[in-house]
Scaffold this motif. Structure first.
Motif, PDB file in Angstrom:
ATOM      1  N   UNK A  23       6.948  -2.067   3.877  1.00  0.00           N
ATOM      2  CA  UNK A  23       8.295  -2.048   4.452  1.00  0.00           C
ATOM      3  C   UNK A  23       9.138  -0.982   3.770  1.00  0.00           C
ATOM      4  N   UNK A  24       9.012  -0.881   2.453  1.00  0.00           N
ATOM      5  CA  UNK A  24       9.758   0.130   1.709  1.00  0.00           C
ATOM      6  C   UNK A  24       9.350   1.525   2.172  1.00  0.00           C
ATOM      7  N   UNK A  25       8.050   1.764   2.287  1.00  0.00           N
ATOM      8  CA  UNK A  25       7.571   3.077   2.715  1.00  0.00           C
ATOM      9  C   UNK A  25       8.033   3.391   4.137  1.00  0.00           C
ATOM     10  N   UNK A  26       8.006   2.390   4.999  1.00  0.00           N
ATOM     11  CA  UNK A  26       8.454   2.581   6.378  1.00  0.00           C
ATOM     12  C   UNK A  26       9.948   2.907   6.428  1.00  0.00           C
ATOM     13  N   UNK A  27      10.728   2.214   5.600  1.00  0.00           N
ATOM     14  CA  UNK A  27      12.168   2.470   5.541  1.00  0.00           C
ATOM     15  C   UNK A  27      12.443   3.900   5.082  1.00  0.00           C
ATOM     16  N   UNK A  28      11.681   4.373   4.117  1.00  0.00           N
ATOM     17  CA  UNK A  28      11.851   5.750   3.637  1.00  0.00           C
ATOM     18  C   UNK A  28      11.450   6.768   4.712  1.00  0.00           C
ATOM     19  N   UNK A  29      10.407   6.464   5.465  1.00  0.00           N
ATOM     20  CA  UNK A  29       9.957   7.375   6.527  1.00  0.00           C
ATOM     21  C   UNK A  29      10.999   7.501   7.632  1.00  0.00           C
ATOM     22  N   UNK A  30      11.677   6.403   7.956  1.00  0.00           N
ATOM     23  CA  UNK A  30      12.674   6.450   9.035  1.00  0.00           C
ATOM     24  C   UNK A  30      13.881   7.299   8.658  1.00  0.00           C
ATOM     25  N   UNK A  31      14.060   7.599   7.391  1.00  0.00           N
ATOM     26  CA  UNK A  31      15.181   8.431   6.941  1.00  0.00           C
ATOM     27  C   UNK A  31      14.861   9.924   7.025  1.00  0.00           C
ATOM     28  N   UNK A  32      13.677  10.252   7.542  1.00  0.00           N
ATOM     29  CA  UNK A  32      13.231  11.634   7.738  1.00  0.00           C
ATOM     30  C   UNK A  32      13.190  12.417   6.420  1.00  0.00           C
ATOM     31  N   UNK A  33      12.654  11.769   5.399  1.00  0.00           N
ATOM     32  CA  UNK A  33      12.475  12.418   4.098  1.00  0.00           C
ATOM     33  C   UNK A  33      10.995  12.719   3.911  1.00  0.00           C
ATOM     34  N   UNK A  34      10.724  13.778   3.153  1.00  0.00           N
ATOM     35  CA  UNK A  34       9.337  14.009   2.748  1.00  0.00           C
ATOM     36  C   UNK A  34       9.011  13.001   1.669  1.00  0.00           C
ATOM     37  N   UNK A  35       7.853  12.366   1.792  1.00  0.00           N
ATOM     38  CA  UNK A  35       7.522  11.299   0.858  1.00  0.00           C
ATOM     39  C   UNK A  35       6.090  11.466   0.366  1.00  0.00           C
ATOM     40  N   UNK A  36       5.907  11.242  -0.929  1.00  0.00           N
ATOM     41  CA  UNK A  36       4.580  11.210  -1.529  1.00  0.00           C
ATOM     42  C   UNK A  36       4.470   9.907  -2.304  1.00  0.00           C
ATOM     43  N   UNK A  37       3.303   9.268  -2.216  1.00  0.00           N
ATOM     44  CA  UNK A  37       3.071   8.020  -2.927  1.00  0.00           C
ATOM     45  C   UNK A  37       1.895   8.227  -3.866  1.00  0.00           C
ATOM     46  N   UNK A  38       2.106   7.873  -5.124  1.00  0.00           N
ATOM     47  CA  UNK A  38       1.058   7.990  -6.135  1.00  0.00           C
ATOM     48  C   UNK A  38       0.752   6.594  -6.675  1.00  0.00           C
ATOM     49  N   UNK A  39      -0.522   6.254  -6.712  1.00  0.00           N
ATOM     50  CA  UNK A  39      -0.943   4.998  -7.317  1.00  0.00           C
ATOM     51  C   UNK A  39      -1.477   5.347  -8.695  1.00  0.00           C
ATOM     52  N   UNK A  40      -0.873   4.757  -9.716  1.00  0.00           N
ATOM     53  CA  UNK A  40      -1.230   5.062 -11.098  1.00  0.00           C
ATOM     54  C   UNK A  40      -2.338   4.126 -11.580  1.00  0.00           C
ATOM     55  N   UNK A  41      -2.946   4.479 -12.714  1.00  0.00           N
ATOM     56  CA  UNK A  41      -4.109   3.737 -13.229  1.00  0.00           C
ATOM     57  C   UNK A  41      -3.851   2.245 -13.411  1.00  0.00           C
ATOM     58  N   UNK A  42      -2.697   1.872 -13.888  1.00  0.00           N
ATOM     59  CA  UNK A  42      -2.411   0.477 -14.205  1.00  0.00           C
ATOM     60  C   UNK A  42      -1.891  -0.328 -13.009  1.00  0.00           C
ATOM     61  N   UNK A  43      -1.966   0.213 -11.808  1.00  0.00           N
ATOM     62  CA  UNK A  43      -1.499  -0.474 -10.612  1.00  0.00           C
ATOM     63  C   UNK A  43      -0.059  -0.168 -10.255  1.00  0.00           C
ATOM     64  N   UNK A  44       0.631   0.535 -11.145  1.00  0.00           N
ATOM     65  CA  UNK A  44       1.993   0.945 -10.828  1.00  0.00           C
ATOM     66  C   UNK A  44       1.962   1.978  -9.714  1.00  0.00           C
ATOM     67  N   UNK A  45       3.080   2.134  -9.040  1.00  0.00           N
ATOM     68  CA  UNK A  45       3.170   3.138  -7.987  1.00  0.00           C
ATOM     69  C   UNK A  45       4.411   3.985  -8.204  1.00  0.00           C
ATOM     70  N   UNK A  46       4.304   5.226  -7.762  1.00  0.00           N
ATOM     71  CA  UNK A  46       5.442   6.135  -7.833  1.00  0.00           C
ATOM     72  C   UNK A  46       5.653   6.718  -6.448  1.00  0.00           C
ATOM     73  N   UNK A  47       6.875   6.604  -5.953  1.00  0.00           N
ATOM     74  CA  UNK A  47       7.233   7.147  -4.648  1.00  0.00           C
ATOM     75  C   UNK A  47       8.199   8.298  -4.894  1.00  0.00           C
ATOM     76  N   UNK A  48       7.821   9.481  -4.399  1.00  0.00           N
ATOM     77  CA  UNK A  48       8.651  10.668  -4.564  1.00  0.00           C
ATOM     78  C   UNK A  48       9.275  10.986  -3.211  1.00  0.00           C
TER      79      UNK A  48
END
Length: 196
Positions: A23-48
């Protein structure tokens, strides 16, 4: 109308479950932003999030713990798309934040609790003026009603105790005294609970 110079998010934070991450990723996409998602080793995620218009970038780091993600954020944003996206994220995921909306000559400070604005303060130099403050009128009235209800119950129980004591003083049979004593014990426990 004043033109906003920048928006500062001070210690903004919100939590979401793994199921809410799409839902968070979808909300960011609807704002017409460029988005990158990184999954880190420990299960954390980073959304740019990147706004093409001004080349401004925000990194949202989500720390994973017990099947939930927590994002803590402090940043300064100029581009309206990014500002709007962060506002929607804090609101939608019921976050807490202090948001400084900076204008020429003054700043509006918004306090969010559980995704809702609870206070707005205008700051001009050393002067502060509260523009809005949420007051839970219904909650206050419910609390006051409960207090009145409890006080009424206490009054009724005290009257019943007085009547039982009068009857006990007049009675001669030990069986009747034991029955009255049991009822008095019950009423005293009830009074103790209500007065606490």
């Amino acid at each position: 109308m004043a033109h906003r110079v920048a928006t500062e998010y001070v210690n903004a934070n919100f939590n979401l479950t793994e199921a809410e991450m799409p839902k968070l990723l979808s909300l960011c996409e609807t704002q017409l932003l460029r988005m990158q998602v990184f999954v880190l080793d420990n299960g954390n995620q980073e959304v740019v999030l990147d706004d093409d218009a001004g080349g401004e970038t925000i990194r949202l780091t989500f720390e994973r713990s017990n099947g939930r993600y927590r994002c803590v954020l402090s940043c300064r944003v100029v581009q309206p798309k990014l500002t709007n996206t962060l506002r929607k994220l804090v609101s939608f995921f019921k976050g807490d934040a202090v948001v400084n909306r900076i204008y020429h000559g003054f700043t509006m400070v918004y306090h969010y609790m559980a995704g809702a604005v609870v206070r707005i303060v205008e700051c001009k130099g050393a002067e502060y003026r509260t523009v809005f403050e949420y007051s839970d009128t219904i909650g206050r009235l419910e609390h006051q009603f409960k207090l009145v209800f409890v006080e009424e119950e206490i009054r009724k129980i005290k009257n019943a105790v007085n009547e039982l004591l009068d009857i006990r003083n007049q009675s001669v049979g030990s069986a009747q005294v034991r029955e009255i004593d049991e009822r008095l014990k019950y009423h005293s426990r009830l009074l103790f609970a209500l007065e606490a």
